[in-house]
Design a protein around this motif. Structure first.
Motif, short mmCIF file in Angstrom:
data_model
loop_
_atom_site.label_atom_id
_atom_site.label_comp_id
_atom_site.label_asym_id
_atom_site.label_seq_id
_atom_site.Cartn_x
_atom_site.Cartn_y
_atom_site.Cartn_z
N LYS A 41 24.59 -55.74 32.21
CA LYS A 41 24.73 -56.95 32.90
C LYS A 41 25.54 -57.06 34.21
O LYS A 41 25.80 -56.05 35.00
CB LYS A 41 26.48 -55.99 32.24
N ALA A 43 27.24 -59.18 36.96
CA ALA A 43 29.10 -59.65 37.28
C ALA A 43 28.12 -60.81 37.71
O ALA A 43 27.64 -61.28 38.04
CB ALA A 43 29.01 -58.81 38.37
N GLU A 44 29.88 -61.49 37.35
CA GLU A 44 29.42 -63.48 37.61
C GLU A 44 29.28 -63.83 38.90
O GLU A 44 28.31 -64.86 38.63
CB GLU A 44 30.72 -63.90 36.92
N ASN A 45 29.19 -62.93 39.79
CA ASN A 45 29.38 -63.46 41.07
C ASN A 45 27.72 -62.46 41.79
O ASN A 45 27.01 -62.81 42.85
CB ASN A 45 29.68 -63.31 42.32
N GLN A 46 27.20 -62.03 41.14
CA GLN A 46 25.69 -61.30 40.93
C GLN A 46 24.81 -62.28 41.35
O GLN A 46 24.67 -63.66 40.55
CB GLN A 46 25.04 -60.58 40.40
N ASP A 74 24.71 -48.63 43.81
CA ASP A 74 26.31 -48.71 44.41
C ASP A 74 26.49 -47.84 45.78
O ASP A 74 27.05 -47.48 46.58
CB ASP A 74 27.18 -48.75 43.64
N SER A 122 31.77 -56.67 46.32
CA SER A 122 31.62 -57.70 45.05
C SER A 122 30.52 -57.86 43.82
O SER A 122 30.80 -58.16 43.46
CB SER A 122 31.96 -58.96 45.29
#
Length: 124
Positions: A41, A43-46, A74, A122
């Motif tokens: 999945k 993230a929106e800003n990846q 990570d 982020s």
């Protein structure tokens, strides 16, 4: 513009032993692949990089290696310590840049893979 590519939908590759390769990636990188592989999945800003290289590059590994997968991680230091404990050697020391840190190892099938911890958490 309609009808354009918006990102990478998957990475597919051949290997000598599918089950052994999936087991290696699960044990060492935490990728739990089922019958159809694994999904991540985002993230929106990846972001996902897409970059052609000259045929003669050695950045991707051995000359016959036609691609290399970059895995976003990570905690690169912790992962590299765990890999070293499993006798999986880094190809060269971790490199640090303003956009993140990188390391390279070779998987069970001899493919060079790149591990990237973004500088901006982020985008993990």
């Amino acid at each position: 513009m309609k009808g354009k590519v918006t990102g990478i939908g998957g990475v597919f590759f051949k290997c000598a032993d599918v089950e052994a390769t999936k087991a290696w990636y699960k044990k060492h990188l935490g990728i739990d692949a089922g019958d159809y592989g694994a999904t991540f999945k985002a993230a929106e800003n990846q972001t996902t990089a897409w970059s052609p290289f000259k045929q003669k590059t050695d950045y991707l590994g051995e000359r016959d290696q036609q691609f290399m997968v970059n895995y976003r991680v990570d905690d690169l230091d912790a992962l590299m310590q765990r890999l070293a404990a499993a006798d999986i050697e880094s190809i060269k020391p971790i490199e640090h840049y303003e956009y993140g840190s990188f390391a390279w190892v070779v998987d069970i099938d001899g493919r060079r893979i790149e591990l990237w911890q973004p500088a901006d958490e982020s985008i993990l």
